[in-house]
Design an enzyme around this catalytic site. Structure first.
Site, short mmCIF file in Angstrom:
data_model
loop_
_atom_site.label_atom_id
_atom_site.label_comp_id
_atom_site.label_asym_id
_atom_site.label_seq_id
_atom_site.Cartn_x
_atom_site.Cartn_y
_atom_site.Cartn_z
N CYS A 168 16.12 -5.36 -8.52
CA CYS A 168 14.56 -4.92 -7.08
C CYS A 168 14.45 -5.97 -7.20
CB CYS A 168 13.95 -3.73 -7.52
SG CYS A 168 12.80 -3.75 -6.40
N CYS A 178 17.82 0.28 -12.43
CA CYS A 178 17.29 0.34 -10.78
C CYS A 178 16.27 -0.83 -10.86
CB CYS A 178 17.02 1.26 -10.85
SG CYS A 178 14.93 2.74 -11.92
N ASP A 218 0.18 10.08 -19.37
CA ASP A 218 1.79 11.39 -20.05
C ASP A 218 0.98 12.99 -20.76
OD1 ASP A 218 3.15 9.38 -18.71
OD2 ASP A 218 3.67 8.70 -19.88
N CYS A 241 21.95 1.66 -9.84
CA CYS A 241 22.44 2.10 -11.35
C CYS A 241 23.88 2.53 -11.91
CB CYS A 241 21.99 3.37 -10.93
SG CYS A 241 21.21 4.90 -12.57
N CYS A 293 16.09 2.42 -19.82
CA CYS A 293 17.19 1.58 -19.49
C CYS A 293 15.68 1.26 -18.21
CB CYS A 293 17.65 2.55 -18.30
SG CYS A 293 18.58 1.72 -17.35
C1 B12 Z 1 9.26 12.79 -16.62
C2 B12 Z 1 9.09 10.83 -16.61
C3 B12 Z 1 10.04 10.59 -16.52
C4 B12 Z 1 11.71 11.62 -16.79
C5 B12 Z 1 12.08 11.94 -15.23
C6 B12 Z 1 11.97 10.58 -13.81
C7 B12 Z 1 11.71 11.03 -13.06
N1 B12 Z 1 11.67 9.57 -12.23
O1 B12 Z 1 10.84 11.82 -12.87
C8 B12 Z 1 13.14 10.08 -17.54
C9 B12 Z 1 12.72 10.23 -19.05
C10 B12 Z 1 13.45 10.07 -16.89
C11 B12 Z 1 11.77 8.60 -16.99
C12 B12 Z 1 12.11 7.77 -16.94
C13 B12 Z 1 10.95 7.10 -16.66
N2 B12 Z 1 10.22 6.23 -17.01
CO1 B12 Z 1 9.38 8.49 -16.43
N3 B12 Z 1 8.01 9.23 -16.46
C14 B12 Z 1 8.03 10.73 -16.53
C15 B12 Z 1 6.91 11.09 -15.73
C16 B12 Z 1 5.75 12.03 -17.40
C17 B12 Z 1 6.11 12.80 -15.44
C18 B12 Z 1 7.22 12.11 -13.66
C19 B12 Z 1 7.26 13.28 -12.76
O2 B12 Z 1 6.24 14.12 -13.07
N4 B12 Z 1 8.48 13.25 -12.16
C20 B12 Z 1 8.90 14.35 -11.37
C21 B12 Z 1 9.31 13.12 -9.90
C22 B12 Z 1 9.31 14.14 -8.78
O3 B12 Z 1 7.77 13.05 -9.81
P1 B12 Z 1 8.33 10.90 -9.68
O4 B12 Z 1 9.23 10.34 -9.78
O5 B12 Z 1 6.70 10.44 -10.22
O6 B12 Z 1 7.57 11.98 -8.45
C23 B12 Z 1 7.65 10.99 -6.97
C24 B12 Z 1 8.87 11.67 -6.39
O7 B12 Z 1 9.21 13.01 -6.42
C25 B12 Z 1 8.18 11.49 -5.03
N5 B12 Z 1 8.80 12.00 -3.93
C26 B12 Z 1 10.61 12.35 -4.04
N6 B12 Z 1 11.32 12.89 -2.80
C27 B12 Z 1 9.94 12.77 -2.00
C28 B12 Z 1 9.69 12.91 -0.30
C29 B12 Z 1 9.19 12.85 0.40
C30 B12 Z 1 8.81 12.95 1.42
C31 B12 Z 1 8.21 12.40 -0.39
C32 B12 Z 1 6.25 11.98 -0.23
C33 B12 Z 1 7.52 11.76 -1.83
C34 B12 Z 1 9.09 12.06 -2.59
O8 B12 Z 1 6.93 12.11 -4.80
C35 B12 Z 1 6.59 12.32 -5.88
C36 B12 Z 1 5.77 10.59 -6.16
O9 B12 Z 1 5.66 9.50 -5.15
C37 B12 Z 1 5.54 10.36 -15.93
C38 B12 Z 1 4.28 9.82 -16.40
C39 B12 Z 1 3.40 11.29 -15.00
N7 B12 Z 1 2.45 12.32 -15.82
O10 B12 Z 1 3.79 10.89 -13.57
C40 B12 Z 1 6.22 8.55 -16.26
C41 B12 Z 1 6.32 7.93 -15.81
C42 B12 Z 1 7.08 7.72 -14.06
N8 B12 Z 1 7.69 6.44 -15.63
C43 B12 Z 1 7.58 5.18 -16.30
C44 B12 Z 1 8.18 4.75 -16.91
C45 B12 Z 1 8.22 3.57 -17.00
C46 B12 Z 1 9.87 5.71 -16.62
C47 B12 Z 1 10.97 3.89 -16.61
C48 B12 Z 1 10.71 2.84 -16.45
C49 B12 Z 1 11.54 3.51 -18.15
C50 B12 Z 1 12.72 2.66 -18.88
N9 B12 Z 1 12.69 1.86 -18.66
O11 B12 Z 1 13.43 3.83 -19.52
C51 B12 Z 1 12.00 5.56 -16.18
C52 B12 Z 1 12.23 5.44 -15.11
C53 B12 Z 1 13.11 6.14 -14.21
C54 B12 Z 1 12.83 6.06 -12.44
N10 B12 Z 1 14.00 5.10 -12.06
O12 B12 Z 1 11.90 6.89 -12.55
C55 B12 Z 1 6.43 5.45 -15.63
C56 B12 Z 1 6.62 4.64 -14.45
C57 B12 Z 1 5.58 3.63 -13.65
C58 B12 Z 1 5.95 3.04 -12.67
N11 B12 Z 1 5.77 1.56 -12.26
O13 B12 Z 1 6.38 3.60 -11.57
C59 B12 Z 1 5.43 6.79 -15.70
C60 B12 Z 1 4.76 6.44 -14.66
C61 B12 Z 1 4.69 6.58 -16.51
C62 B12 Z 1 3.19 5.92 -17.12
N12 B12 Z 1 2.26 6.70 -17.26
O14 B12 Z 1 3.22 4.83 -16.63
N13 B12 Z 1 10.87 9.26 -17.11
#
Ligand code: B12
Length: 357
Positions: free
Chosen positions: A255, A251, A141, A205, A248
């Site tokens: 699962c 979700c 992170d 959710c 929270c």
């Molecule tokens: C910002 C952040 C949050 C934010 C935003 C969450 C989100 N969904 O983005 C908030 C505060 C809400 C949050 C909540 C949680 N988080 Co958080 N968070 C982060 C952080 C710092 C960045 C995430 C990010 O880049 N988000 C931007 C979105 C766009 O990225 P993403 O969801 O990771 O990316 C995927 C989607 O975008 C997907 N996608 C979406 N549409 C499409 C379409 C296509 C075609 C494709 C190919 C892909 C795709 O592609 C991406 C990768 O596959 C990461 C750490 C990190 N540096 O990655 C931790 C991280 C994701 N969080 C984590 C955790 C544990 C949580 C929570 C479970 C905590 C809790 N129990 O309350 C919740 C879960 C919420 C959820 N269901 O996502 C863990 C997840 C571990 C895991 N097993 O996935 C991480 C990785 C931290 C860690 N080092 O372990 N989080």
């Protein structure tokens, strides 16, 4: 034969094996390796997510978009070739809900801050790689990196509809850390998505924050609202918040990939709930001074929302519990708390308790 006279490819394979063994020794449940190459589809998804305002007030997410998808960017590690992904389960099967009663804390946040527990170990692996002559950096992170996307590419798991990295055999209650290195280690096969037609997380959710497959609208996500959001929470979302005091897991709780595990991993034990949740309930958090909170939150993820966020969440949780015995504490907070956000939350909670009669 001594290591120095082995041919380079064999050496890199041996290095990979050594890293895997060390990572297991540090307690990680899964290890995977991804080749650094453009993450085009995920980059587009990230840009869309930001453009649609799904990041709410997390403006820090707008920075470093290029780095998140390209770890060989100058700002992270020029010439990076491999992302080593480390995953640790935080699931302790059968654990009762934990938190400042009647509030509940998400599983990952019940004990020590995972940044310290996982981060220290990832740093040791990066230091080992540097000693082998390969520039390397550990991230958790702290550096911008799309960790779940790299984990999927490294074959550690797949990204489910709830946007969680789901590890077959372990589930989604896993935390991630990475080591980015210039060593061109053999890469694993990416893992394909396995949710099929299941939509339980979308329906489970409480605030319908999963607005599309893998897309979370943080503006409605209880994890965001209880941890990152400053100020009052939209009144329409306070009741769905239920007992969630910090984070929270709704979700993930619904699962199917999170069922049937019986053994906690080594780091799950290290991240086990600590005594602060027995020593303090939601009413005591509502009455804490900044100094008390400073001591209470040391080394815990509860430090992130600060006293104002924690006391605000405590008031909402007490309102949702609807127990008259909490009224004196809520009235005291509504009248005297230093923060208007907390006073407002306490007034809302009082109304909800009284409305139950
Ligand atoms: C910002 C952040 C949050 C934010 C935003 C969450 C989100 N969904 O983005 C908030 C505060 C809400 C949050 C909540 C949680 N988080 Co958080 N968070 C982060 C952080 C710092 C960045 C995430 C990010 O880049 N988000 C931007 C979105 C766009 O990225 P993403 O969801 O990771 O990316 C995927 C989607 O975008 C997907 N996608 C979406 N549409 C499409 C379409 C296509 C075609 C494709 C190919 C892909 C795709 O592609 C991406 C990768 O596959 C990461 C750490 C990190 N540096 O990655 C931790 C991280 C994701 N969080 C984590 C955790 C544990 C949580 C929570 C479970 C905590 C809790 N129990 O309350 C919740 C879960 C919420 C959820 N269901 O996502 C863990 C997840 C571990 C895991 N097993 O996935 C991480 C990785 C931290 C860690 N080092 O372990 N989080």
């Amino acid at each position: 034969m001594s290591r120095s006279v082995r041919d380079p490819i064999r050496d890199l394979d041996a290095l990979r094996e050594e890293l895997e063994a060390q990572a297991r020794g540090h307690g990680f449940d899964r290890v995977g390796f991804a080749r650094v190459a453009p993450l085009d589809r995920e980059a587009a998804a990230l840009r869309r997510w930001l453009a649609e305002g799904h990041h709410a007030s997390m403006t820090w997410m707008e920075r470093g978009v290029e780095v998140r998808v390209a770890p060989d960017h100058d700002e992270l590690l020029p010439h990076a070739r491999t992302v080593m992904v480390l995953a640790a389960s935080v699931l302790r099967p059968g654990e009762e809900p934990v938190g400042p009663s009647p509030g509940v804390v998400a599983r990952y946040a019940r004990g020590r801050d995972y940044h310290n527990v996982l981060g220290t170990r990832a740093k040791k692996l990066a230091a080992f790689l540097r000693k082998q002559g390969h520039p390397s950096r550990a991230t958790i992170d702290t550096m911008p990196l799309l960790e779940r996307a790299w984990a999927q590419r490294a074959g550690v798991g797949f990204v489910g509809k709830n946007a969680m990295l789901i590890v077959p055999g372990l589930g989604s209650h896993v935390m991630l850390a990475t080591v980015v290195t210039t060593a061109a280690l053999r890469a694993d096969e990416p893992m394909d998505e396995r949710c099929g037609a299941c939509t339980r997380c979308l329906e489970g959710c409480p605030t319908r924050a999963i607005v599309a497959d893998r897309v979370i609208d943080a503006r409605a996500c209880l994890s965001y609202l209880t941890i990152e959001h400053e100020g009052a929470i939209d009144p329409a979302l306070r009741e769905p918040l239920g007992a969630w005091f910090l984070g929270c897991d709704a979700c993930q709780d619904v699962c199917p990939f999170n069922r049937g595990h019986t053994q906690p991993g080594p780091l799950a034990r290290e991240l086990a709930p600590d005594p602060r949740w027995q020593a303090h309930d939601a009413t005591s958090i509502l009455g804490m001074s900044e100094q008390d909170f400073d001591a209470f939150s040391l080394g815990s993820p509860v430090r992130r929302p600060g006293l104002e966020g924690a006391a605000r969440n405590a008031a909402y949780v007490l309102g949702n519990r609807g127990d008259r015995r909490h009224l004196p504490v809520l009235r005291e907070a509504a009248a005297t708390h230093a923060s208007e956000t907390v006073r407002d939350a306490a007034r809302w909670a009082i109304e909800r308790v009284l409305a139950r009669e």
